[in-house]
Design an enzyme around this catalytic site. Structure first.
Site, PDB file in Angstrom:
ATOM      1  N   GLY A  40     -11.950 -42.366  21.971  1.00 35.44           N
ATOM      2  CA  GLY A  40     -13.023 -41.729  22.743  1.00 35.44           C
ATOM      3  C   GLY A  40     -13.945 -40.831  21.940  1.00 35.44           C
ATOM      4  O   GLY A  40     -14.531 -39.898  22.485  1.00 35.44           O
TER       5      GLY A  40
ATOM      6  N   ASN B 271     -16.824 -41.679  20.721  1.00 36.95           N
ATOM      7  CA  ASN B 271     -18.181 -41.891  21.254  1.00 36.95           C
ATOM      8  C   ASN B 271     -18.357 -41.139  22.570  1.00 36.95           C
ATOM      9  O   ASN B 271     -19.399 -40.522  22.799  1.00 36.95           O
ATOM     10  CB  ASN B 271     -18.469 -43.386  21.426  1.00 36.95           C
ATOM     11  CG  ASN B 271     -18.881 -44.033  20.117  1.00 36.95           C
ATOM     12  OD1 ASN B 271     -19.995 -43.826  19.639  1.00 36.95           O
ATOM     13  ND2 ASN B 271     -17.967 -44.793  19.502  1.00 36.95           N
TER      14      ASN B 271
ATOM     15  N   ARG C  21      -6.144 -61.503  36.722  1.00 36.24           N
ATOM     16  CA  ARG C  21      -7.410 -60.947  36.240  1.00 36.24           C
ATOM     17  C   ARG C  21      -8.372 -60.638  37.384  1.00 36.24           C
ATOM     18  O   ARG C  21      -9.104 -59.646  37.362  1.00 36.24           O
ATOM     19  CB  ARG C  21      -8.038 -61.962  35.276  1.00 36.24           C
ATOM     20  CG  ARG C  21      -9.039 -61.355  34.349  1.00 36.24           C
ATOM     21  CD  ARG C  21      -8.323 -60.505  33.317  1.00 36.24           C
ATOM     22  NE  ARG C  21      -9.267 -59.712  32.557  1.00 36.24           N
ATOM     23  CZ  ARG C  21      -8.925 -58.873  31.584  1.00 36.24           C
ATOM     24  NH1 ARG C  21      -7.652 -58.711  31.264  1.00 36.24           N
ATOM     25  NH2 ARG C  21      -9.826 -58.200  30.946  1.00 36.24           N
TER      26      ARG C  21
ATOM     27  N   ASN D 105     -23.608 -51.173  25.754  1.00 39.04           N
ATOM     28  CA  ASN D 105     -22.409 -51.233  24.924  1.00 39.04           C
ATOM     29  C   ASN D 105     -22.758 -50.776  23.510  1.00 39.04           C
ATOM     30  O   ASN D 105     -23.850 -51.054  23.022  1.00 39.04           O
ATOM     31  CB  ASN D 105     -21.915 -52.693  24.876  1.00 39.04           C
ATOM     32  CG  ASN D 105     -20.678 -52.871  24.015  1.00 39.04           C
ATOM     33  OD1 ASN D 105     -19.704 -52.136  24.151  1.00 39.04           O
ATOM     34  ND2 ASN D 105     -20.711 -53.854  23.118  1.00 39.04           N
TER      35      ASN D 105
ATOM     36  N   HIS E  81     -21.689 -51.401  19.661  1.00 36.15           N
ATOM     37  CA  HIS E  81     -20.937 -52.350  18.835  1.00 36.15           C
ATOM     38  C   HIS E  81     -21.046 -51.909  17.374  1.00 36.15           C
ATOM     39  O   HIS E  81     -22.152 -51.579  16.907  1.00 36.15           O
ATOM     40  CB  HIS E  81     -21.489 -53.772  19.015  1.00 36.15           C
ATOM     41  CG  HIS E  81     -20.704 -54.766  18.229  1.00 36.15           C
ATOM     42  ND1 HIS E  81     -19.478 -55.237  18.649  1.00 36.15           N
ATOM     43  CD2 HIS E  81     -20.933 -55.324  17.017  1.00 36.15           C
ATOM     44  CE1 HIS E  81     -18.989 -56.065  17.733  1.00 36.15           C
ATOM     45  NE2 HIS E  81     -19.851 -56.138  16.729  1.00 36.15           N
TER      46      HIS E  81
ATOM     47  N   ASP F  35     -21.780 -59.851  23.341  1.00 37.88           N
ATOM     48  CA  ASP F  35     -22.641 -59.102  22.410  1.00 37.88           C
ATOM     49  C   ASP F  35     -24.031 -59.736  22.287  1.00 37.88           C
ATOM     50  O   ASP F  35     -24.654 -59.690  21.222  1.00 37.88           O
ATOM     51  CB  ASP F  35     -21.998 -59.011  21.006  1.00 37.88           C
ATOM     52  CG  ASP F  35     -20.665 -58.285  21.018  1.00 37.88           C
ATOM     53  OD1 ASP F  35     -20.491 -57.374  21.847  1.00 37.88           O
ATOM     54  OD2 ASP F  35     -19.796 -58.625  20.201  1.00 37.88           O
TER      55      ASP F  35
ATOM     56  N   GLN G 146     -22.514 -42.024  10.836  1.00 40.90           N
ATOM     57  CA  GLN G 146     -23.930 -42.200  10.465  1.00 40.90           C
ATOM     58  C   GLN G 146     -24.713 -43.027  11.476  1.00 40.90           C
ATOM     59  O   GLN G 146     -25.936 -43.047  11.431  1.00 40.90           O
ATOM     60  CB  GLN G 146     -24.029 -42.843   9.076  1.00 40.90           C
ATOM     61  CG  GLN G 146     -23.484 -41.953   7.974  1.00 40.90           C
ATOM     62  CD  GLN G 146     -23.685 -42.539   6.585  1.00 40.90           C
ATOM     63  OE1 GLN G 146     -24.333 -43.574   6.403  1.00 40.90           O
ATOM     64  NE2 GLN G 146     -23.116 -41.897   5.589  1.00 40.90           N
TER      65      GLN G 146
ATOM     66  N   GLU H 193     -23.049 -44.779  15.060  1.00 44.60           N
ATOM     67  CA  GLU H 193     -22.646 -44.835  16.474  1.00 44.60           C
ATOM     68  C   GLU H 193     -22.877 -43.525  17.221  1.00 44.60           C
ATOM     69  O   GLU H 193     -23.428 -43.515  18.324  1.00 44.60           O
ATOM     70  CB  GLU H 193     -21.162 -45.209  16.590  1.00 44.60           C
ATOM     71  CG  GLU H 193     -20.837 -46.584  16.072  1.00 44.60           C
ATOM     72  CD  GLU H 193     -19.404 -46.977  16.347  1.00 44.60           C
ATOM     73  OE1 GLU H 193     -18.888 -46.710  17.434  1.00 44.60           O
ATOM     74  OE2 GLU H 193     -18.779 -47.576  15.451  1.00 44.60           O
TER      75      GLU H 193
END
Ligand code: GAR
Length: 214
Positions: free
Chosen positions: A12, A14, A66, A108, A110, A151, A179, A181
């Site tokens: 976590g 981010n 699912r 998102n 990535h 993606d 640097q 995200e």
């Protein structure tokens, strides 16, 4: 003020940077109304708790199939009526029904420069292992909208990061986070909250050029 749901799976960091940019006023048009983890051990849940944010765990392990997990995940999102869903290191597939229900409202982060090093099997540390295996000199991170592909949605922001001699996947992962995200994910949220991101087909237009030095 837009309402955010942040979905997480692990440490976590981010999430922490989003929380910090909201509390220092850098992001001033958004608030986190719920954090959702797919894993009860996610340290991200503790970070949410410390910040006084509602946090819930919806784990695939608690459901027979699912479809039932997907329904529970969608319910946990719908309950708080978010304007934007942020996948901040959320390592499970997003149910197609959620993507259809929230078009251009799921983003998102990535850890590579999409379309390099992305798609099936490219997540977390594996991305950096593959970057080092291939010997590229530049990598980075991408924030993009989520569509029904992997993606493949419209790119909002990207930032390049140098690969250095002697990098291990862990060292490179940390550099990409520091640097790229932790800068571009809060920045993308801020831009969206201020209505400065326009989607047009596969592209986005940033209505005011972001200051990447901040
Ligand atoms: C981050 O590096 C993020 O880019 C990656 O997982 C990590 C989560 O770290 N996401 C993906 O690989 C998605 N395909 P965090 O929990 O410390 O934010």
């Amino acid at each position: 003020m837009i309402k955010l749901v942040v979905c997480v799976s692990g440490g976590g960091t981010n999430l922490q940077h989003i929380i910090d940019r909201i509390s220092d006023g850098t992001i001033h048009e958004a608030e986190i109304v719920r954090v959702i983890a797919n894993n009860a051990d996610a340290y991200a849940l503790e970070r949410a708790g410390k910040a006084g944010i509602d946090a819930v765990c919806v784990s695939p392990k608690s459901f027979d199939d699912r479809g039932s997990f997907n329904q529970a995940l969608l319910k946990a999102v719908d309950e708080v009526k978010p304007d934007l869903i942020v996948l901040a290191g959320f390592l499970v597939a997003i149910p197609p029904e959620m993507i259809r229900k929230y078009p251009d409202r799921i983003i998102n982060i990535h850890p590579s420069l999409i379309p390099s090093f992305c798609g099936v099997g490219y997540y977390g540390l594996h991305v950096h292992e593959k970057v080092l295996d291939r010997g590229v000199k530049i990598t980075g991170a991408t924030v993009h909208f989520v569509d029904e592909g992997m993606d493949s949605g419209p790119i909002i922001l990207q930032k390049a990061v140098e690969v250095m001699n002697g990098d291990t996947p862990e060292v490179l992962q940390k550099r990409v986070m520091e640097q790229a995200e932790w800068i571009i994910l809060p920045r993308a949220i801020e831009l969206i909250a201020e209505g400065k991101v326009r989607v047009s087909g596969r592209r986005t237009e940033i209505l005011e050029s972001p200051d990447m030095e901040a």
